[in-house]
Design an enzyme around this catalytic site. Structure first.
Site, PDB file in Angstrom:
ATOM      1  N   LYS A 166      43.039  26.516  40.901  1.00 28.54           N
ATOM      2  CA  LYS A 166      42.353  26.846  39.645  1.00 28.54           C
ATOM      3  C   LYS A 166      43.225  27.762  38.779  1.00 28.54           C
ATOM      4  O   LYS A 166      43.390  27.518  37.586  1.00 28.54           O
ATOM      5  CB  LYS A 166      41.008  27.515  39.973  1.00 28.54           C
ATOM      6  CG  LYS A 166      40.149  27.817  38.765  1.00 28.54           C
ATOM      7  CD  LYS A 166      38.674  27.817  39.136  1.00 28.54           C
ATOM      8  CE  LYS A 166      38.240  29.051  39.894  1.00 28.54           C
ATOM      9  NZ  LYS A 166      38.168  30.258  39.034  1.00 28.54           N
ATOM     10  N   ARG A 202      46.669  28.157  33.821  1.00 33.27           N
ATOM     11  CA  ARG A 202      47.925  28.611  33.214  1.00 33.27           C
ATOM     12  C   ARG A 202      48.771  27.445  32.720  1.00 33.27           C
ATOM     13  O   ARG A 202      49.505  27.571  31.730  1.00 33.27           O
ATOM     14  CB  ARG A 202      48.700  29.462  34.234  1.00 33.27           C
ATOM     15  CG  ARG A 202      48.043  30.839  34.452  1.00 33.27           C
ATOM     16  CD  ARG A 202      48.468  31.431  35.777  1.00 33.27           C
ATOM     17  NE  ARG A 202      48.062  32.829  35.970  1.00 33.27           N
ATOM     18  CZ  ARG A 202      46.854  33.243  36.350  1.00 33.27           C
ATOM     19  NH1 ARG A 202      45.892  32.351  36.570  1.00 33.27           N
ATOM     20  NH2 ARG A 202      46.594  34.530  36.520  1.00 33.27           N
ATOM     21  N   GLY A 250      35.887  33.353  34.036  1.00 33.08           N
ATOM     22  CA  GLY A 250      36.480  34.657  33.727  1.00 33.08           C
ATOM     23  C   GLY A 250      37.964  34.547  33.424  1.00 33.08           C
ATOM     24  O   GLY A 250      38.484  35.240  32.538  1.00 33.08           O
ATOM     25  N   ARG A 295      30.100  40.030  32.691  1.00 34.29           N
ATOM     26  CA  ARG A 295      31.294  40.556  33.370  1.00 34.29           C
ATOM     27  C   ARG A 295      32.085  41.507  32.459  1.00 34.29           C
ATOM     28  O   ARG A 295      32.101  41.343  31.242  1.00 34.29           O
ATOM     29  CB  ARG A 295      32.147  39.389  33.876  1.00 34.29           C
ATOM     30  CG  ARG A 295      31.356  38.600  34.920  1.00 34.29           C
ATOM     31  CD  ARG A 295      32.112  37.445  35.476  1.00 34.29           C
ATOM     32  NE  ARG A 295      33.282  37.855  36.233  1.00 34.29           N
ATOM     33  CZ  ARG A 295      34.163  37.011  36.739  1.00 34.29           C
ATOM     34  NH1 ARG A 295      34.008  35.707  36.565  1.00 34.29           N
ATOM     35  NH2 ARG A 295      35.190  37.453  37.415  1.00 34.29           N
ATOM     36  N   GLN A 329      44.203  38.945  36.318  1.00 31.92           N
ATOM     37  CA  GLN A 329      43.724  38.500  35.004  1.00 31.92           C
ATOM     38  C   GLN A 329      44.148  39.482  33.922  1.00 31.92           C
ATOM     39  O   GLN A 329      44.581  39.075  32.842  1.00 31.92           O
ATOM     40  CB  GLN A 329      42.198  38.336  35.040  1.00 31.92           C
ATOM     41  CG  GLN A 329      41.769  37.183  35.932  1.00 31.92           C
ATOM     42  CD  GLN A 329      40.274  36.947  35.932  1.00 31.92           C
ATOM     43  OE1 GLN A 329      39.506  37.753  35.411  1.00 31.92           O
ATOM     44  NE2 GLN A 329      39.856  35.839  36.512  1.00 31.92           N
ATOM     45  N   ASP A 378      39.292  36.300  46.327  1.00 31.49           N
ATOM     46  CA  ASP A 378      38.281  35.256  46.118  1.00 31.49           C
ATOM     47  C   ASP A 378      37.743  34.691  47.429  1.00 31.49           C
ATOM     48  O   ASP A 378      36.827  33.865  47.413  1.00 31.49           O
ATOM     49  CB  ASP A 378      38.885  34.108  45.298  1.00 31.49           C
ATOM     50  CG  ASP A 378      39.102  34.522  43.849  1.00 31.49           C
ATOM     51  OD1 ASP A 378      38.441  35.475  43.386  1.00 31.49           O
ATOM     52  OD2 ASP A 378      39.946  33.892  43.180  1.00 31.49           O
ATOM     53  N   LYS A 437      32.407  39.801  40.217  1.00 28.05           N
ATOM     54  CA  LYS A 437      32.893  38.409  40.172  1.00 28.05           C
ATOM     55  C   LYS A 437      31.772  37.533  39.591  1.00 28.05           C
ATOM     56  O   LYS A 437      30.902  38.029  38.905  1.00 28.05           O
ATOM     57  CB  LYS A 437      33.318  37.969  41.575  1.00 28.05           C
ATOM     58  CG  LYS A 437      34.539  38.738  42.094  1.00 28.05           C
ATOM     59  CD  LYS A 437      35.783  38.427  41.278  1.00 28.05           C
ATOM     60  CE  LYS A 437      36.994  39.206  41.745  1.00 28.05           C
ATOM     61  NZ  LYS A 437      38.146  39.014  40.852  1.00 28.05           N
ATOM     62  N   ARG A 486      29.192  39.755  44.698  1.00 25.43           N
ATOM     63  CA  ARG A 486      29.391  39.050  45.974  1.00 25.43           C
ATOM     64  C   ARG A 486      29.082  39.914  47.188  1.00 25.43           C
ATOM     65  O   ARG A 486      28.864  39.374  48.281  1.00 25.43           O
ATOM     66  CB  ARG A 486      30.816  38.476  46.045  1.00 25.43           C
ATOM     67  CG  ARG A 486      30.980  37.311  45.103  1.00 25.43           C
ATOM     68  CD  ARG A 486      32.355  36.671  45.141  1.00 25.43           C
ATOM     69  NE  ARG A 486      32.323  35.444  44.338  1.00 25.43           N
ATOM     70  CZ  ARG A 486      33.391  34.840  43.839  1.00 25.43           C
ATOM     71  NH1 ARG A 486      34.601  35.349  44.057  1.00 25.43           N
ATOM     72  NH2 ARG A 486      33.264  33.730  43.144  1.00 25.43           N
ATOM     73  N   ARG A 499      31.487  30.034  45.089  1.00 25.76           N
ATOM     74  CA  ARG A 499      32.074  30.375  46.402  1.00 25.76           C
ATOM     75  C   ARG A 499      30.999  30.813  47.407  1.00 25.76           C
ATOM     76  O   ARG A 499      31.169  30.653  48.611  1.00 25.76           O
ATOM     77  CB  ARG A 499      33.148  31.444  46.225  1.00 25.76           C
ATOM     78  CG  ARG A 499      34.270  30.993  45.271  1.00 25.76           C
ATOM     79  CD  ARG A 499      35.542  31.746  45.487  1.00 25.76           C
ATOM     80  NE  ARG A 499      36.437  31.615  44.335  1.00 25.76           N
ATOM     81  CZ  ARG A 499      37.237  30.573  44.093  1.00 25.76           C
ATOM     82  NH1 ARG A 499      37.242  29.554  44.921  1.00 25.76           N
ATOM     83  NH2 ARG A 499      38.016  30.557  43.019  1.00 25.76           N
TER      84      ARG A 499
HETATM   85  C1  S3P Z   1      42.420  35.088  38.905  1.00 23.63           C
HETATM   86  C2  S3P Z   1      42.475  36.387  39.317  1.00 23.63           C
HETATM   87  C3  S3P Z   1      41.430  37.016  40.141  1.00 23.63           C
HETATM   88  C4  S3P Z   1      40.516  35.996  40.778  1.00 23.63           C
HETATM   89  C5  S3P Z   1      40.106  34.901  39.834  1.00 23.63           C
HETATM   90  C6  S3P Z   1      41.319  34.179  39.291  1.00 23.63           C
HETATM   91  C7  S3P Z   1      43.511  34.564  38.060  1.00 23.63           C
HETATM   92  O1  S3P Z   1      40.656  37.872  39.314  1.00 23.63           O
HETATM   93  O2  S3P Z   1      39.354  36.622  41.288  1.00 23.63           O
HETATM   94  O3  S3P Z   1      39.275  33.961  40.499  1.00 23.63           O
HETATM   95  O4  S3P Z   1      43.629  33.330  37.924  1.00 23.63           O
HETATM   96  O5  S3P Z   1      44.280  35.378  37.533  1.00 23.63           O
HETATM   97  P1  S3P Z   1      41.113  39.388  39.069  1.00 23.63           P
HETATM   98  O6  S3P Z   1      42.508  39.312  38.668  1.00 23.63           O
HETATM   99  O7  S3P Z   1      40.262  39.943  37.988  1.00 23.63           O
HETATM  100  O8  S3P Z   1      40.884  40.064  40.388  1.00 23.63           O
END
Ligand code: S3P
Length: 440
Positions: free
Chosen positions: A27, A32, A100, A128, A175, A321, A348, A352, A393
């Site tokens: 994902k 990206r 997110g 969030r 993120q 995750d 999340k 969770r 999840r």
């Molecule tokens: C992700 C980063 C993670 C992860 C999310 C995907 C990403 O979040 O939990 O499912 O693709 O950069 P955080 O970076 O906020 O922990």
């Protein structure tokens, strides 16, 4: 997205997992590939793209901004890059559903555009925290409005010149790091982001692949603004976060043995394997090879008696995750498992910690939530009904628990499994999970 009818999973105990399977595309990498392909010059071909609702929301957003994309057909996309400054103003708000990653990364990328955008999401995404991205972006010169609670919808104002900053992230978040690096492409000077613990580095690797220089020194990643990206071919590996349900399922169900093909084993993502191995799991990672800058491997898992552990803090961001699945492993293990330092799990797609503790409790497992983790006493699952709270999840984690439960397990509110793992039920059933799906 919450308007879709309720999906319920019914899992009968028994059976075992076997065979060879490839879970859908990663994902994080799928998101990206679209974002960078869209702002690159020339064509980007993507194979193995995840056709789940989250990555499709990102794709839809770029189509709304005038990017021409052919596909996805069988996981293949052809993106005609618009260049760094070639995106067009969308006609309305961009609906990012449950995702997110789409919202936080797009926030950075869009802060550097000439036009305004509004980013909206479903009920879960609208709860969030977004200040973690809007505050550092404001330091760079961006103007982004949130609700008074610091949540979406976000109004990103265009036409604001950005400048590079040095940013020490207070939370370990890929993120946030990725958001700032993407904004950095549009900023004057250099944008430097330092993380408090290692987080996934797909953005840095993929920027490299697009011919953009990203410096990495210790915990700091930096990018200079104004660099041009060149379209290229991307092969998306199978998602280790989706594989995680099978890693746990095959570990806890006696007699199981499976091989997961072409799984992304980037060391910033393999915490789930380390944690399960420390618990006694029988997991072998076959020859690792490089696939366009990301390591991939076949993973063999055989059932084993697991035992509880104290999960090392440094592994938490590397398995962030996978905790819903890991909590199920802990519940099926002998002895106590203790997780601390994982407060991020509370923000999340659902809380969770609370949601898993509630569901485990309903299935007869002693699971004590703490502010930043959980204490789980291994035991035996009873049958019963649990709520996934719209969190993909959580739904898939409890489906695996159903195989070793004392009676049928019914899991409510599972429609969002489609966000990351379309076809989960069919694939899992084909490899031994006694699962059926109902529309409530
Ligand atoms: C992700 C980063 C993670 C992860 C999310 C995907 C990403 O979040 O939990 O499912 O693709 O950069 P955080 O970076 O906020 O922990």
């Amino acid at each position: 997205m919450n308007a879709t009818p309720e999906v319920i999973f019914d899992v009968e105990p028994g059976g075992r997992l076997d065979g060879e399977l490839r879970v859908p595309g990663d994902k994080s990498i799928s998101h990206r590939s679209v974002m960078l392909g869209a702002i690159a010059e020339g064509e980007t071909r993507v194979d193995g793209f995840l056709q789940g609702a989250d990555a499709l929301a990102t794709l839809h957003a770029f189509r709304e901004m005038g990017v021409r994309v052919d596909g996805p057909h069988d996981g293949c996309l052809r993106i005609q890059g618009a260049g760094l400054h070639g995106l067009a103003a969308p006609a309305g708000a961009l609906d990012l559903g449950n995702s997110g990653t789409s919202m936080r990364l797009l926030c950075g990328l869009l802060a550097g555009q000439r036009f305004d955008t509004v980013l909206a999401g479903d009920a879960s995404l609208s709860r969030r925290p977004m200040r973690r991205v809007t505050e550092p972006l404001a330091e760079m010169g961006a103007v982004i409005e949130t609700t008074p609670a610091g949540t979406a919808p976000l109004r990103v104002r265009g036409g604001r010149p950005l400048h590079g900053i040095d940013y020490d992230m207070p939370v370990a978040s890929a993120q946030v790091k990725s958001c700032l690096l993407l904004a950095g492409l549009y900023a004057d000077g250099v944008t430097r982001v330092t993380e408090p613990a290692t987080t996934r580095d797909h953005t840095e690797r993929m920027l490299d692949g697009f011919g953009c220089e990203v410096r990495r020194e210790g915990a700091t990643a930096s990018v200079a603004g104004g660099q041009r990206l060149r379209g290229h071919a991307i092969d998306v590996p199978a998602d280790i976060s989706s594989a995680a349900f099978f890693l746990v399922g095959a570990s806890i169900v006696p007699g199981s043995e499976i091989v997961l093909r072409h799984v992304g084993v980037n060391p910033t993502r393999t915490g789930v394997i380390d944690i399960l191995q420390r618990m006694g799991a029988d997991i072998a990672v076959g020859q690792v090879k490089d696939s366009g800058g990301e390591p991939v491997a076949d993973i063999r898992v055989r059932a084993a008696q697991l035992h509880g552990i104290d999960i090392p803090a440094e592994l938490v961001p590397l398995a962030i995750d996978e905790f819903p699945a890991l909590f199920v492993a802990a519940a099926a293990a002998r002895g106590r498992t203790v997780l601390t330092g994982a407060g991020e799990l509370r923000v999340k797609e659902s809380d969770r910690i609370a949601v898993m503790a509630e569901g485990l409790g309903r299935l007869g497992i002693a699971a004590e939530p703490t502010p930043d983790g959980m204490v789980i006493e291994g035991g035996r699952f009873n049958g019963g009904e649990v709520m996934a709270h719209g969190d993909h999840r959580i739904a898939m984690a409890f489906a695996m628990a159903g195989m070793v439960a004392g009676g049928p397990v019914r899991i409510r509110d599972c429609a969002n499994v489609d966000t990351s793992f379309p076809g989960f039920q069919g694939l899992a059933a084909a490899h031994g999970l006694r699962i059926s799906m109902e529309h409530g």
